[in-house]
Motif scaffolding. Structure first.
Motif, PDB file in Angstrom:
ATOM      1  N   LEU A 111       0.832  -1.203   0.000  1.00  0.00           N
ATOM      2  CA  LEU A 111       0.000   0.000   0.000  1.00  0.00           C
ATOM      3  C   LEU A 111       0.865   1.252   0.000  1.00  0.00           C
ATOM      4  N   ARG A 112       1.918   1.258   0.832  1.00  0.00           N
ATOM      5  CA  ARG A 112       2.805   2.425   0.912  1.00  0.00           C
ATOM      6  C   ARG A 112       3.496   2.667  -0.429  1.00  0.00           C
ATOM      7  N   LEU A 113       4.026   1.609  -1.039  1.00  0.00           N
ATOM      8  CA  LEU A 113       4.725   1.771  -2.314  1.00  0.00           C
ATOM      9  C   LEU A 113       3.765   2.178  -3.428  1.00  0.00           C
ATOM     10  N   SER A 114       2.581   1.587  -3.459  1.00  0.00           N
ATOM     11  CA  SER A 114       1.584   1.954  -4.473  1.00  0.00           C
ATOM     12  C   SER A 114       1.196   3.416  -4.350  1.00  0.00           C
ATOM     13  N   THR A 115       0.983   3.847  -3.131  1.00  0.00           N
ATOM     14  CA  THR A 115       0.622   5.245  -2.894  1.00  0.00           C
ATOM     15  C   THR A 115       1.742   6.171  -3.329  1.00  0.00           C
ATOM     16  N   GLU A 116       2.985   5.777  -3.054  1.00  0.00           N
ATOM     17  CA  GLU A 116       4.119   6.611  -3.440  1.00  0.00           C
ATOM     18  C   GLU A 116       4.240   6.732  -4.957  1.00  0.00           C
TER      19      GLU A 116
END
Length: 150
Positions: A111-116
């Motif tokens: 989720l963190r990487l996708s959001t970034e």
């Protein structure tokens, strides 16, 4: 020089990623907000590669898990019309606390990487077909890394 957030990803992925882990080695070379943000070797590519690699590691880990997160009895279906296939699953013991924590950690990292990737400032500078083309280039950035590693 500040390291991109993708460079601070989970260290446990290194051995799982093998040769594809080269993106993490390049993290020290890219600085956030530099001219490299146009997807050369910049942070956007590093984050996208980390996303691909984390997803691959998660999928590999998921193959070792029971079929159900909660304890469930097994089942066997009836034979279907015009087929000899009978679907069946053995009893599932459910996930252990460690497995549940590991899955949650993978999901949070994804989720963190996708959001970034999605909220990267570079996307604001593009519109229309240019945006689609740039996104497709980024989606396939991992393929050039795999070719170099081969």
């Amino acid at each position: 020089m500040r390291r991109p957030a993708a460079c601070r990803g989970p260290a446990r992925l290194g051995p799982v990623l093998g040769a594809a882990g080269g993106a993490f080695q390049r993290c020290g070379q890219a600085s956030v907000g530099s001219a490299e943000d146009d997807f050369g070797e910049g942070p956007a590519v590093v984050v996208q590669l980390a996303l691909h690699q984390t997803r691959a590691a998660y999928e590999q880990y998921a193959t070792t898990l029971p079929w159900s997160a909660e304890p469930m009895p097994g089942w066997e279906s009836d034979k279907q019309l015009h087929s000899n296939y009978i679907s069946a699953k053995p009893d599932s013991p459910g996930y252990t606390e460690e497995q549940t924590a590991e899955v949650a950690q993978f999901q949070a990292e994804l989720l963190r990487l996708s959001t970034e990737v999605v909220t990267h400032p570079y996307w604001q500078s593009l519109s229309g077909p240019d945006l689609v083309d740039a996104r497709m280039v980024l989606q396939h950035a991992h393929e050039s890394v795999e070719d170099e590693a081969a």
